[in-house]
Scaffold this motif. Structure first.
Motif, PDB file in Angstrom:
ATOM      1  N   UNK A 182       5.487  76.213   9.931  1.00 35.31           N
ATOM      2  CA  UNK A 182       6.654  75.347  10.116  1.00 35.31           C
ATOM      3  C   UNK A 182       7.010  74.568   8.854  1.00 35.31           C
ATOM      4  N   UNK A 183       6.085  74.522   7.900  1.00 34.81           N
ATOM      5  CA  UNK A 183       6.314  73.764   6.666  1.00 34.81           C
ATOM      6  C   UNK A 183       7.172  74.528   5.669  1.00 34.81           C
ATOM      7  N   UNK A 184       7.989  73.766   4.940  1.00 32.96           N
ATOM      8  CA  UNK A 184       8.749  74.312   3.821  1.00 32.96           C
ATOM      9  C   UNK A 184       7.802  74.574   2.655  1.00 32.96           C
ATOM     10  N   UNK A 185       8.326  75.177   1.611  1.00 33.07           N
ATOM     11  CA  UNK A 185       7.613  75.320   0.345  1.00 33.07           C
ATOM     12  C   UNK A 185       7.173  73.926  -0.114  1.00 33.07           C
ATOM     13  N   UNK A 227      11.831  77.432  14.062  1.00 29.24           N
ATOM     14  CA  UNK A 227      11.601  76.285  13.178  1.00 29.24           C
ATOM     15  C   UNK A 227      10.788  76.620  11.929  1.00 29.24           C
ATOM     16  N   UNK A 228      10.479  77.883  11.715  1.00 29.44           N
ATOM     17  CA  UNK A 228       9.670  78.278  10.554  1.00 29.44           C
ATOM     18  C   UNK A 228      10.316  77.795   9.257  1.00 29.44           C
ATOM     19  N   UNK A 229       9.491  77.154   8.420  1.00 33.00           N
ATOM     20  CA  UNK A 229       9.946  76.721   7.105  1.00 33.00           C
ATOM     21  C   UNK A 229      10.931  75.573   7.111  1.00 33.00           C
ATOM     22  N   UNK A 230      10.908  74.715   8.131  1.00 37.93           N
ATOM     23  CA  UNK A 230      11.919  73.655   8.209  1.00 37.93           C
ATOM     24  C   UNK A 230      11.405  72.238   7.944  1.00 37.93           C
ATOM     25  N   UNK A 231      10.107  72.036   7.915  1.00 41.25           N
ATOM     26  CA  UNK A 231       9.578  70.674   7.784  1.00 41.25           C
ATOM     27  C   UNK A 231       8.953  70.420   6.411  1.00 41.25           C
ATOM     28  N   UNK A 232       9.228  69.252   5.866  1.00 33.88           N
ATOM     29  CA  UNK A 232       8.559  68.798   4.648  1.00 33.88           C
ATOM     30  C   UNK A 232       7.187  68.234   4.988  1.00 33.88           C
ATOM     31  N   UNK A 233       7.089  67.609   6.156  1.00 29.80           N
ATOM     32  CA  UNK A 233       5.878  66.906   6.555  1.00 29.80           C
ATOM     33  C   UNK A 233       5.644  67.048   8.045  1.00 29.80           C
ATOM     34  N   UNK A 234       4.402  67.329   8.401  1.00 29.52           N
ATOM     35  CA  UNK A 234       3.973  67.307   9.798  1.00 29.52           C
ATOM     36  C   UNK A 234       2.788  66.353   9.866  1.00 29.52           C
ATOM     37  N   UNK A 235       2.868  65.364  10.740  1.00 31.31           N
ATOM     38  CA  UNK A 235       1.749  64.463  10.979  1.00 31.31           C
ATOM     39  C   UNK A 235       1.141  64.870  12.314  1.00 31.31           C
ATOM     40  N   UNK A 236      -0.066  65.385  12.256  1.00 29.01           N
ATOM     41  CA  UNK A 236      -0.737  65.908  13.446  1.00 29.01           C
ATOM     42  C   UNK A 236      -1.645  64.825  14.019  1.00 29.01           C
ATOM     43  N   UNK A 237      -1.291  64.331  15.195  1.00 27.07           N
ATOM     44  CA  UNK A 237      -2.048  63.249  15.827  1.00 27.07           C
ATOM     45  C   UNK A 237      -2.997  63.742  16.902  1.00 27.07           C
ATOM     46  N   UNK A 238      -2.972  65.023  17.211  1.00 23.94           N
ATOM     47  CA  UNK A 238      -3.790  65.535  18.312  1.00 23.94           C
ATOM     48  C   UNK A 238      -5.234  65.729  17.891  1.00 23.94           C
ATOM     49  N   UNK A 239      -6.118  65.605  18.841  1.00 21.35           N
ATOM     50  CA  UNK A 239      -7.536  65.839  18.598  1.00 21.35           C
ATOM     51  C   UNK A 239      -8.025  67.011  19.420  1.00 21.35           C
TER      52      UNK A 239
END
Length: 132
Positions: free
Chosen positions: A43-46, A20-32
Motif C-alpha cells: 500500500x506504500x508509495x515509493x 489502494x496499492x502504492x497510495x500511502x506515504x505513511x502507515x501507522x500500524x497500531x495493531x498487536x
C-alpha cells in the motif's frame, strides 16, 4: 464516519489492497495481532514508511523485496519524549481532537479486564474514581 472519516476501506476485502496499492506515504500500524505485513507494505508509495506502534505477539515476517522493491521503510516507535507528547496534546487541543472512552465503575474492573482479553473494548476504559 462518526469520527470524521470521509472513506472506509475494509482490509478484510482483498480488492482493497489492489485498489489502494502504492497510495500511502505513511502507515501507522497500531495493531498487536497477526496481519499480512507484505500486503500492507504494497500500500506504500515509493519511499513510503510503515511505523509499528503496536507490538505483535509473533515475529514480523517481511520479505526483503517488499521493502527494497519500492525503497520502503519499516520502522518502530514506542513513545515520544515529553516535548513531543506536549506537542501532540497541543495539536489535539487546537483541533478539538478528543479520546473516545468508556467510563466504568471501580467495581467493574474485573469485567473490564475480561473484556480486554476478549478484544471487546471499543475505545479505552476510564475508571470513575468517584466510585472507589
Amino acid at each position: 464516519m462518526k469520527l470524521g472519516a470521509s472513506h472506509y476501506y475494509a482490509t478484510s476485502d482483498a480488492e482493497t489492497f489492489t485498489s489502494l496499492a502504492g497510495t500511502f506515504d505513511l502507515i501507522i500500524c497500531t495493531v498487536g495481532t497477526t496481519i499480512d505485513w507484505n500486503a500492507y507494505l504494497t500500500l506504500l508509495k515509493l519511499d513510503g514508511t510503515m511505523v509499528l506502534v503496536g507490538v505483535p505477539e509473533h515475529a514480523v515476517p517481511v520479505h526483503a523485496f517488499s521493502l527494497i522493491g519500492g525503497r520502503k521503510t519499516l520502522a518502530g516507535s514506542m513513545i515520544g519524549s515529553i516535548k513531543e507528547t506536549q506537542e501532540m496534546l497541543d495539536f489535539c487541543g487546537k483541533h478539538n481532537i478528543v479520546a473516545e472512552i468508556e467510563t466504568i465503575d471501580i467495581k467493574d474492573i474485573n469485567e473490564a479486564y475480561e473484556r480486554v482479553l476478549k478484544s471487546d473494548v471499543r475505545y479505552r476504559f476510564v475508571i470513575d474514581m468517584a466510585t472507589l
